[in-house]
Write a protein that holds these residues in place. Structure first.
Motif, PDB file in Angstrom:
ATOM      1  N   TRP A 231     -33.846 -39.321 -31.197  1.00  0.00           N
ATOM      2  CA  TRP A 231     -33.349 -40.416 -30.353  1.00  0.00           C
ATOM      3  C   TRP A 231     -32.388 -41.295 -31.149  1.00  0.00           C
ATOM      4  CZ3 TRP A 231     -34.418 -45.775 -30.934  1.00  0.00           C
ATOM      5  CH2 TRP A 231     -33.887 -46.565 -29.918  1.00  0.00           C
ATOM      6  N   THR A 235     -28.411 -41.644 -30.440  1.00  0.00           N
ATOM      7  CA  THR A 235     -27.847 -42.952 -30.105  1.00  0.00           C
ATOM      8  C   THR A 235     -26.598 -43.231 -30.930  1.00  0.00           C
ATOM      9  OG1 THR A 235     -30.045 -43.729 -29.594  1.00  0.00           O
ATOM     10  CG2 THR A 235     -28.385 -45.401 -30.003  1.00  0.00           C
ATOM     11  N   SER A 238     -23.628 -40.922 -30.110  1.00  0.00           N
ATOM     12  CA  SER A 238     -22.988 -41.050 -28.801  1.00  0.00           C
ATOM     13  C   SER A 238     -21.959 -42.174 -28.753  1.00  0.00           C
ATOM     14  CB  SER A 238     -24.025 -41.283 -27.714  1.00  0.00           C
ATOM     15  OG  SER A 238     -24.940 -40.233 -27.714  1.00  0.00           O
ATOM     16  N   ILE A 239     -21.870 -42.951 -29.834  1.00  0.00           N
ATOM     17  CA  ILE A 239     -20.780 -43.918 -29.913  1.00  0.00           C
ATOM     18  C   ILE A 239     -19.702 -43.256 -30.756  1.00  0.00           C
ATOM     19  CG2 ILE A 239     -20.145 -46.261 -30.574  1.00  0.00           C
ATOM     20  CD1 ILE A 239     -23.128 -46.929 -30.595  1.00  0.00           C
ATOM     21  N   PRO A 240     -18.461 -43.171 -30.264  1.00  0.00           N
ATOM     22  CA  PRO A 240     -17.427 -42.532 -31.083  1.00  0.00           C
ATOM     23  C   PRO A 240     -17.391 -43.122 -32.488  1.00  0.00           C
ATOM     24  CG  PRO A 240     -16.568 -43.000 -28.911  1.00  0.00           C
ATOM     25  CD  PRO A 240     -17.936 -43.599 -28.960  1.00  0.00           C
ATOM     26  N   VAL A 243     -15.201 -46.103 -33.484  1.00  0.00           N
ATOM     27  CA  VAL A 243     -15.590 -47.346 -32.812  1.00  0.00           C
ATOM     28  C   VAL A 243     -16.758 -47.977 -33.556  1.00  0.00           C
ATOM     29  CG1 VAL A 243     -16.460 -48.344 -30.672  1.00  0.00           C
ATOM     30  CG2 VAL A 243     -14.801 -46.491 -30.580  1.00  0.00           C
TER      31      VAL A 243
ATOM     32  N   VAL B  15     -31.511 -42.711 -24.717  1.00  0.00           N
ATOM     33  CA  VAL B  15     -30.419 -42.754 -25.691  1.00  0.00           C
ATOM     34  C   VAL B  15     -29.399 -43.804 -25.279  1.00  0.00           C
ATOM     35  CG1 VAL B  15     -28.445 -41.460 -26.596  1.00  0.00           C
ATOM     36  CG2 VAL B  15     -30.682 -40.393 -26.514  1.00  0.00           C
ATOM     37  N   ILE B  19     -28.152 -47.257 -27.075  1.00  0.00           N
ATOM     38  CA  ILE B  19     -26.777 -47.593 -27.460  1.00  0.00           C
ATOM     39  C   ILE B  19     -26.454 -49.032 -27.065  1.00  0.00           C
ATOM     40  CG2 ILE B  19     -24.344 -47.083 -27.005  1.00  0.00           C
ATOM     41  CD1 ILE B  19     -25.258 -44.178 -26.499  1.00  0.00           C
ATOM     42  N   ILE B  23     -25.600 -51.999 -29.758  1.00  0.00           N
ATOM     43  CA  ILE B  23     -24.308 -52.674 -29.838  1.00  0.00           C
ATOM     44  C   ILE B  23     -24.490 -54.174 -29.621  1.00  0.00           C
ATOM     45  CG2 ILE B  23     -23.441 -52.544 -27.437  1.00  0.00           C
ATOM     46  CD1 ILE B  23     -21.445 -51.495 -30.468  1.00  0.00           C
ATOM     47  N   PHE B 261     -12.116 -38.976 -26.664  1.00  0.00           N
ATOM     48  CA  PHE B 261     -11.144 -39.700 -27.481  1.00  0.00           C
ATOM     49  C   PHE B 261      -9.821 -39.900 -26.756  1.00  0.00           C
ATOM     50  CE2 PHE B 261     -14.167 -37.911 -30.439  1.00  0.00           C
ATOM     51  CZ  PHE B 261     -14.531 -39.054 -31.107  1.00  0.00           C
ATOM     52  N   THR B 264     -10.579 -43.471 -25.689  1.00  0.00           N
ATOM     53  CA  THR B 264     -10.630 -44.481 -26.749  1.00  0.00           C
ATOM     54  C   THR B 264      -9.249 -44.702 -27.344  1.00  0.00           C
ATOM     55  OG1 THR B 264     -11.070 -42.861 -28.459  1.00  0.00           O
ATOM     56  CG2 THR B 264     -12.973 -43.874 -27.430  1.00  0.00           C
ATOM     57  N   PHE B 267      -6.707 -45.793 -32.595  1.00  0.00           N
ATOM     58  CA  PHE B 267      -6.654 -47.184 -33.063  1.00  0.00           C
ATOM     59  C   PHE B 267      -5.430 -47.403 -33.951  1.00  0.00           C
ATOM     60  CE2 PHE B 267     -10.945 -46.583 -31.855  1.00  0.00           C
ATOM     61  CZ  PHE B 267     -11.325 -47.800 -31.363  1.00  0.00           C
ATOM     62  N   LEU B 282      -9.654 -53.006 -27.928  1.00  0.00           N
ATOM     63  CA  LEU B 282     -10.992 -53.111 -28.515  1.00  0.00           C
ATOM     64  C   LEU B 282     -10.922 -53.782 -29.884  1.00  0.00           C
ATOM     65  CD1 LEU B 282     -14.007 -52.416 -28.298  1.00  0.00           C
ATOM     66  CD2 LEU B 282     -13.512 -50.308 -29.482  1.00  0.00           C
ATOM     67  N   VAL B 294     -16.118 -55.946 -25.906  1.00  0.00           N
ATOM     68  CA  VAL B 294     -16.636 -54.929 -26.833  1.00  0.00           C
ATOM     69  C   VAL B 294     -17.801 -54.176 -26.205  1.00  0.00           C
ATOM     70  CG1 VAL B 294     -17.568 -54.510 -29.123  1.00  0.00           C
ATOM     71  CG2 VAL B 294     -15.924 -56.327 -28.791  1.00  0.00           C
ATOM     72  N   THR B 298     -17.630 -50.205 -25.293  1.00  0.00           N
ATOM     73  CA  THR B 298     -18.537 -49.264 -25.959  1.00  0.00           C
ATOM     74  C   THR B 298     -19.405 -48.551 -24.939  1.00  0.00           C
ATOM     75  OG1 THR B 298     -18.699 -51.048 -27.546  1.00  0.00           O
ATOM     76  CG2 THR B 298     -19.952 -49.065 -28.014  1.00  0.00           C
ATOM     77  N   PHE B 301     -17.276 -45.879 -23.334  1.00  0.00           N
ATOM     78  CA  PHE B 301     -17.021 -44.782 -24.276  1.00  0.00           C
ATOM     79  C   PHE B 301     -18.255 -43.902 -24.411  1.00  0.00           C
ATOM     80  CE2 PHE B 301     -13.768 -47.475 -26.823  1.00  0.00           C
ATOM     81  CZ  PHE B 301     -12.834 -47.251 -25.844  1.00  0.00           C
ATOM     82  N   ALA B 302     -19.409 -44.548 -24.608  1.00  0.00           N
ATOM     83  CA  ALA B 302     -20.634 -43.784 -24.843  1.00  0.00           C
ATOM     84  C   ALA B 302     -20.989 -42.955 -23.616  1.00  0.00           C
ATOM     85  CB  ALA B 302     -21.774 -44.725 -25.200  1.00  0.00           C
ATOM     86  N   TYR B 305     -18.810 -40.018 -23.503  1.00  0.00           N
ATOM     87  CA  TYR B 305     -19.163 -39.123 -24.588  1.00  0.00           C
ATOM     88  C   TYR B 305     -20.334 -38.241 -24.184  1.00  0.00           C
ATOM     89  CZ  TYR B 305     -18.843 -38.138 -29.567  1.00  0.00           C
ATOM     90  OH  TYR B 305     -18.615 -37.553 -30.778  1.00  0.00           O
ATOM     91  N   ILE B 306     -21.380 -38.899 -23.647  1.00  0.00           N
ATOM     92  CA  ILE B 306     -22.565 -38.149 -23.238  1.00  0.00           C
ATOM     93  C   ILE B 306     -22.198 -37.185 -22.115  1.00  0.00           C
ATOM     94  CG2 ILE B 306     -24.810 -38.389 -22.134  1.00  0.00           C
ATOM     95  CD1 ILE B 306     -25.116 -41.025 -23.669  1.00  0.00           C
TER      96      ILE B 306
END
Lengths: 419, 326
Positions: A231, A235, A238-240, A243, B15, B19, B23, B261, B264, B267, B282, B294, B298, B301-302, B305-306
């Motif tokens: 997990w 976690t 899953s955040i690029p 970033v 998950v 996140i 954050i 990406f 995102t 950068f 960002l 932010v 995020t 993005f997350a 991503y998933i």
């Protein structure tokens, strides 16, 4: 799967000539980094001090005529303003912007006389519309070049002659020229080796250590431990990555982290670093480690799950060995090659990420680093000055290339099935 | 397959909650109130700003609010550093510029590097292959930032000085911001976006070519290739028909994993070339401690991503009948 202790694999590695050369190169870099760290033959002050005029080219090359005039003007004006102070003797003695060189031991009147001589030559050259053009043209060329040489001689007359021992250091200072603020590019680039190796080693070791511990525990114990660790890494994964890195680096760069770490360890940090809490790279280390531990953890967890089912581990279980012994003696050695490969990969990632973070103002805050040097060289490049970007890139290129070659060889030797 | 999908989705719920929690906690390491205080602020001012930003609420309530925004997809919270604009508006405004770089860059990079990798695999072990492998390793050892700086200097600045061709913009022209549609594609894009795209392609080529070459080399030692060769199929047919088809799986996987990406953005490129995309936005938000932006960025993005990882798995099963999702 090849164990890292196996001599057959090492023989194969030693036959891989590029990899051996790469290892030697890395060893040299680490040795330089250690020598800077331990003996301090380059200090932070050396790298931030002015050693001469701005944007001097390296290898003793002469700048173009116009810049030579600017440099003479800079020196003459600086000393002239010191002579005009209320206490000129003291001001002249305190003049430090020449790197390892010193002003000649003269009185104020003598300085004024010599500066007037400089202005004579300078004014003569300044009458030309375009010095660069004039120095090239066949008619005026010899005369202008002679004038410039005279200017340089007269500037030299303000300084002490270079001593035998001082000349080596002076050569080093000007070996790769100076940046926009007149600081030595060579000293900054070499000091940056220390910074890069520290960042690569510390974050690589931290991330691999965390990843290995978590991966071993998750893979071997399974159940709830596995659930929690999976997990956690899902976690973070899953955040690029970039970033995560940027957010972490900015949040930790406020100095609170260093201060609280210092508090928790009872002032240990301050003692070790000699009272320089602001110059630590702790925010960088922590954000890299938090971002990078995922890779090794995932790989080692998978490998551990495979190894756990192998006969020799089962046999060891039947023989009644304890869990710790099993993990440390039977499983850990068999994932050690993955630790090494991942360390090598993370070293590269850390050195390259430092450049990006430093450009964004989130990396190294005090002192030089290749990232800062490259970021600062943007404006110099527009003026056609490539010494700073070239030096920083060159030093970094060799290190990263060596690690790239090493990683490939390690993968070939220890993990041949990997694509 | 459906049970697999549902199980995976269920696993991703904790998950995702993790996140958002992570954050929020990381952001609160620094105090945003401090940066927004007027001179000689009193304790009352401090408390007022804290209440205005909604930071006086208990952490759980703030977490619930973020969760509500994500679940209803209505990012209606006001940005702290752009008063009067909601997070959703900022996101909508910045997504276009990011896509204008990343989509062409991804397409160019993939097509080019697959082609180069095929050529490299064709000449496997011989001089062209070795040269290509060497070039990609050398290229990978130089920092992205160096490519950007030198690219801008030579392609934009020196080119204009020497040849007089004014292809790429060097400074920003405020008139371009309102241009849209076809006009954007023909005038603004080549001038402001082509150079960042090219830089990005050059940098990514090294990594991608290496990966695709490894895939092709791996594929070329398989049984079906030997069979095809024994049957007498010509080399080009083996490469482009037999091999490329089978190599599609890793190619698709790699392209799919880079899809998040696209949003995102880059950068570094956006910052250096001053492109108002997601990445730049960002960064600005992080620097000004603009928590709503932010957090929302995020979260998006997350989620993407998933979603792409899940999609990749499904795609994998569709392309390769041997893969069973269970």
């Amino acid at each position: 799967m090849t164990e890292i202790g196996s001599s057959r694999a090492w023989r194969k590695f030693l036959r891989h000539r590029p990899a051996v050369i790469a290892s030697v190169v890395i060893a040299v870099y680490v040795a330089v980094a250690l020598s800077v760290l331990l003996t301090g033959w380059i200090t932070l002050e050396d790298t931030s001090a002015r050693v001469g005029p701005a944007n001097l080219p390296g290898f003793g090359l002469l700048p173009d005529p116009e810049q030579r005039m600017d440099n003479a003007e800079w020196l003459a004006e600086r000393i002239e303003s010191l002579c005009d102070r209320a206490d000129p003797e003291e001001a002249l003695a305190g003049f430090r912007d020449l790197g390892s060189r010193r002003l000649a031991d003269l009185n104020v009147d003598e300085f004024r006389r010599r500066i007037d001589a400089i202005w004579d030559t300078w004014d003569r050259l300044a009458e030309l519309d375009d010095v660069n053009e004039a120095a090239r043209s066949p008619e005026t060329g010899p005369e202008v070049r002679e004038g410039l040489a005279e200017l340089d001689r007269r500037c030299e007359a303000l300084l002490q002659p270079v001593s035998e021992t001082g000349s080596v250091w002076r050569t080093l200072e000007l070996l790769l020229g100076t940046d926009r603020q007149g600081r030595s590019i060579f000293l900054r680039a070499v000091y940056s080796i220390r910074v890069a190796v520290m960042i690569g080693l510390v974050t690589g070791l931290l991330a691999v250590a965390i990843g290995t511990l978590a991966g071993l525990a998750a893979g071997y114990f399974g159940g709830i431990t596995d659930g929690i660790i999976t997990w956690l890494y899902s976690t973070f994964a899953s955040i690029p990555g970039i970033v995560l890195l940027i957010v972490l680096a900015f949040m930790f760069s406020g100095g609170e982290l260093d201060a609280s770490l210092n508090r928790v360890t009872g002032g240990l940090l301050r003692t070790v670093l000699g009272g320089r809490l602001d110059e630590t790279l702790i925010p960088v280390y922590i954000s890299f480690a938090i971002t990078f531990w995922i890779g090794p953890c995932r790989v080692i967890r998978g490998e551990t799950m495979k190894i756990r089912e192998l006969e020799y581990v089962q046999a060891a279980v039947v023989m009644g060995f304890g869990r710790m012994r099993l993990l440390l003696r039977h499983v850990l050695p068999n994932v050690s090659h993955l630790m090494l490969i991942n360390f090598s990969l993370l070293f590269i990632a850390a050195v390259k990420s430092e450049v990006i973070l430093s450009y964004l103002g989130l990396g190294v805050q005090n002192g030089p680093s290749w990232g800062l040097m490259i970021s600062q060289s943007g404006q110099e490049v527009m003026k056609g000055f490539f010494w700073q970007i070239g030096s920083a890139t060159g030093f970094m290129f060799v290190l990263v290339l060596a690690f790239n070659i090493l990683t490939d060889a390690l993968q070939d030797v220890f993990d041949p099935k990997h694509v | 397959m459906w049970t697999y999908l549902i199980r995976r989705l269920a696993w991703n719920v904790p998950v995702y909650l993790g996140i958002l929690l992570f954050i929020m906690i990381v952001l609160r390491v620094r105090d945003p109130v401090f940066a927004r205080l007027p001179k000689n602020a009193t304790e009352q001012d401090k408390a007022d700003i804290r209440a205005e930003l909604g930071l006086d609420q208990p952490f759980v309530a703030q977490y619930r609010d973020l969760l509500r925004q994500v679940c209803t997809l209505s990012f209606d919270q006001e940005s702290w550093s752009h008063p009067g604009q909601t997070v959703g508006q900022i996101m909508k405004r910045s997504i276009g510029p990011s896509l204008a770089i990343t989509v062409p860059a991804l397409v160019f990079t993939t097509v080019l590097s697959v082609t180069v990798a095929l050529c490299s695999a064709w000449f496997r072990g011989r001089l062209p292959d070795r040269l290509l492998v060497l070039t990609s390793v050398l290229g990978m050892s130089i920092s992205f930032l160096v490519y950007i700086i030198l690219g801008q200097y030579f392609a934009a600045f020196r080119m204009r000085e020497i040849t007089g061709i004014d292809l790429f913009a060097i400074s920003y022209d405020p008139e371009v911001s309102g241009v849209g549609g076809m006009e954007f594609v023909t005038t603004v894009w080549p001038r402001y976006y082509l150079l960042p795209v090219l830089t990005s392609v050059v940098v990514a080529m090294g990594y991608d070519t290496r990966f695709y070459r490894a895939v092709m080399v791996e594929e070329s030692s398989r049984d079906y290739i030997i069979t095809a060769r024994a049957k007498g199929a010509p080399q080009w047919r083996i490469m482009f028909v037999h091999m490329l088809k089978n190599a599609m799986i890793p190619i698709i996987t790699r392209v799919a994993t880079t899809l998040p990406f696209l949003i995102t953005g880059s950068f570094l490129l956006e910052r250096y070339f001053g492109i108002p995309g997601m990445g730049n936005q960002l960064l600005l938000a992080v620097e000004s401690l603009d928590f709503p932006v932010v957090q929302a960025f995020t979260a998006v993005f997350a989620a993407l991503y998933i979603a792409t990882i899940l999609l990749t798995d499904i795609l994998y099963a569709l392309v390769d009948p041997r893969v069973r999702l269970s």
